[in-house]
Design an enzyme around this catalytic site. Structure first.
Site, PDB file in Angstrom:
ATOM      1  CD  GLU A 289       5.338  -3.509   9.504  1.00 34.02           C
ATOM      2  OE1 GLU A 289       5.451  -4.181  10.545  1.00 34.02           O
ATOM      3  OE2 GLU A 289       5.658  -3.950   8.387  1.00 34.02           O
TER       4      GLU A 289
ATOM      5  CB  THR B 256      -5.237   0.835  17.663  1.00 34.62           C
ATOM      6  OG1 THR B 256      -4.908   0.465  18.986  1.00 34.62           O
ATOM      7  CG2 THR B 256      -4.345   2.009  17.263  1.00 34.62           C
ATOM      8  CG  ASP B 257      -7.303   0.497  22.720  1.00 36.15           C
ATOM      9  OD1 ASP B 257      -6.224   0.249  22.145  1.00 36.15           O
ATOM     10  OD2 ASP B 257      -7.719  -0.170  23.695  1.00 36.15           O
ATOM     11  CD  GLU B 258      -1.397   0.201  21.405  1.00 33.11           C
ATOM     12  OE1 GLU B 258      -0.341   0.824  21.214  1.00 33.11           O
ATOM     13  OE2 GLU B 258      -1.454  -1.026  21.531  1.00 33.11           O
TER      14      GLU B 258
ATOM     15  CG  HIS C 160       4.528  -0.960  29.118  1.00 33.07           C
ATOM     16  ND1 HIS C 160       4.887  -2.104  29.784  1.00 33.07           N
ATOM     17  CD2 HIS C 160       3.394  -1.264  28.458  1.00 33.07           C
ATOM     18  CE1 HIS C 160       4.015  -3.048  29.548  1.00 33.07           C
ATOM     19  NE2 HIS C 160       3.091  -2.560  28.746  1.00 33.07           N
TER      20      HIS C 160
ATOM     21  CE  LYS D  27       1.148  -7.457  17.437  1.00 33.72           C
ATOM     22  NZ  LYS D  27       0.339  -7.668  16.261  1.00 33.72           N
TER      23      LYS D  27
ATOM     24  CB  ILE E 274      -0.998   0.037   1.196  1.00 32.22           C
ATOM     25  CG1 ILE E 274      -0.285  -0.130   2.539  1.00 32.22           C
ATOM     26  CG2 ILE E 274      -2.090  -1.019   1.006  1.00 32.22           C
ATOM     27  CD1 ILE E 274      -1.168   0.145   3.745  1.00 32.22           C
TER      28      ILE E 274
ATOM     29  CE  LYS F 112      -3.930   1.672  12.963  1.00 33.54           C
ATOM     30  NZ  LYS F 112      -4.269   0.905  11.726  1.00 33.54           N
TER      31      LYS F 112
ATOM     32  CE1 TYR G 226      -0.167  -0.273  15.284  1.00 38.07           C
ATOM     33  CE2 TYR G 226      -0.756   0.013  17.581  1.00 38.07           C
ATOM     34  CZ  TYR G 226      -1.091  -0.381  16.302  1.00 38.07           C
ATOM     35  OH  TYR G 226      -2.348  -0.894  16.048  1.00 38.07           O
TER      36      TYR G 226
ATOM     37  NE  ARG H 157       5.559  -2.909  24.340  1.00 41.29           N
ATOM     38  CZ  ARG H 157       4.389  -3.452  23.982  1.00 41.29           C
ATOM     39  NH1 ARG H 157       3.259  -2.820  24.227  1.00 41.29           N
ATOM     40  NH2 ARG H 157       4.337  -4.621  23.372  1.00 41.29           N
TER      41      ARG H 157
END
Ligand code: NAD
Ligand code: DAU
Length: 350
Positions: free
Chosen positions: A84, A130-132, A289, A194, A60, A159, A155, A286
């Site tokens: 990704e 995503t909710d992130e 995090h 994951k 894409i 998004k 990430y 992380r």
């Protein structure tokens, strides 16, 4: 209807492709996927020969390819999942996320605008997010559709950027868009980078279970088939320009979830109680995090009548049975490059 689904060889995309191919035999479903490490045609080999299904391999992020594809097929709708998707990888290689998630999304928006023109009414561009993008919560509160964006990882920043472009094309060109922001999915065919499939695979292999930090972070978990059901409903009944949050009403601290996985696996593998918990190893956290994600999914529940159809207990049982019954799938995806990834990602965490 000719529907383009992007990322249909990945985890969630494969469940969406299957649902649409089987349920809408009068639609033709085109599955566009680059087949990155996360894309696996085995995920959908059961529907690969269906007369209303075609697979297209492509990127894409390649604007010329995308424009030519849209000119050739004149899609009526797009359900965009290709991305990704793994936070840890985004921390190592942010630019991969810019290319796939931001540039890739804008290429699809541009091609849709070119083919449909401005103010198209009988078309639909559905962006799966995503909710992130909303950031990280403390102990209280929930993400609502109008919660201000506050992405914290490369990430989620990529998004969030793609979401902004989708809304900008609605506002500027009246492109008929709809968006959803969903919480953590689990289920069959999830790549074992994951949490849930990684830990299941490690329990099977008697390997350490690398818990980041103290394991106190909280996620809201939704069975992937219920996400696919929600996507079907929003694609057909959602209102242009609207966003719908999707969640499982199902928050867990990582450590509680991991202990639950261990106890179910002990039972299924005939190991004595407490065996798998001994594999738990606390490792370096992380970077950056996010502490807690929690979705308020009342809008999609009240306006579109969607609710999760399986309880977490049922979903986990189905998921664990699937991984135990599909060891070939797990072995295939964890051979080769996966070993290198695992070493690079986890050897440094101690
Ligand atoms: P995944 O990593 O399992 O699959 C992504 C798919 O996209 C793969 O098949 C991959 O080959 C393909 N892809 C990647 N880059 C591409 C490119 N440049 N061109 C074409 N194809 C490309 O991801 P997933 O977990 O199934 O997530 C799907 C979507 O749902 C993503 O947009 C993700 O942000 C979103 N989402 C995921 C979750 C979750 O818990 N997994 C939750 C909410 C939203
Ligand atoms: O909230 C939706 C998002 O959920 C999606 O947009 C992402 O694509 C998806 O990857 C997921 O992101 P998370 O970062 O929440 O998922 P992950 O499975 O990577 O991690 C879940 C939690 O478990 C998180 O708090 C980090 C922790 N974790 C994860 C791994 C891989 C560990 O403790 N150890 C691990 O080895």
């Amino acid at each position: 209807m000719k529907i383009l689904i992007t990322g249909g060889a990945g985890f969630i995309g494969s469940h969406v492709v299957r649902l649409f191919v089987q349920k809408y035999t009068n639609y033709h479903i085109y599955n566009l996927d680059k087949l990155t490490y996360a894309g696996n045609l085995n995920n959908i080999d059961d529907i690969a020969q269906s007369p209303n299904y075609s697979f297209i391999k492509g990127d894409i992020a390649d604007s010329n390819f995308i424009i030519e594809l849209f000119k050739k097929h004149q899609f009526d709708g797009v359900i965009h999942l290709a991305a990704e998707s793994h936070v840890d990888r985004s921390i190592e290689s942010p630019m991969d996320f810019v290319l796939a998630n931001v540039v890739g999304t804008v290429n699809l928006l541009n091609a849709s605008k070119l083919i449909w023109g401005e103010s198209a009414t009988d078309k639909r561009f559905y962006h799966v997010s995503t909710d992130e993008v909303y950031g990280s919560l403390g102990k209280e509160g929930f993400f609502l559709e109008d919660t201000p964006y506050d992405p914290k990882s490369p990430y989620s920043a990529s998004k969030a950027s793609s979401d902004h472009f989708v809304r900008a094309y609605y506002n500027t060109y009246k492109l008929p868009v709809v968006l959803t922001n969903c919480s953590n999915n689990y289920g069959p065919n999830q790549f074992p980078e994951k949490l849930i499939p990684l830990f299941l695979n490690n329990i099977i292999e008697n390997k350490a279970l690398p818990v980041y930090g103290k394991g106190e972070n909280i996620r809201d978990w939704l069975y992937v088939i219920d996400h696919a059901r929600a996507i079907d409903i929003v694609f057909h009944q959602g209102i242009n320009g609207e966003t719908y949050n999707i969640g499982g009403f199902n928050e867990w601290t990582n450590i509680d979830l991991i202990k639950l996985l261990c106890s179910i696996m002990d039972r299924k593998l005939g190991r004595s109680t407490g065996t798998s918990e001994q594999l738990i190893t606390y490792v370096t956290d992380r970077k950056g995090h996010d502490m807690r994600y929690a979705i308020d999914a009342s809008k999609i529940k009240n306006e579109l009548n969607w609710m999760p159809s399986v309880t977490f207990e049922e979903g986990l049982e189905k998921t664990i049975d699937w991984y135990l019954d599909n060891k070939d799938w797990l072995n295939n995806v964890t051979s080769g490059d996966y070993q290198k990834y695992y070493q690079e990602m986890y050897d440094t965490k101690g």
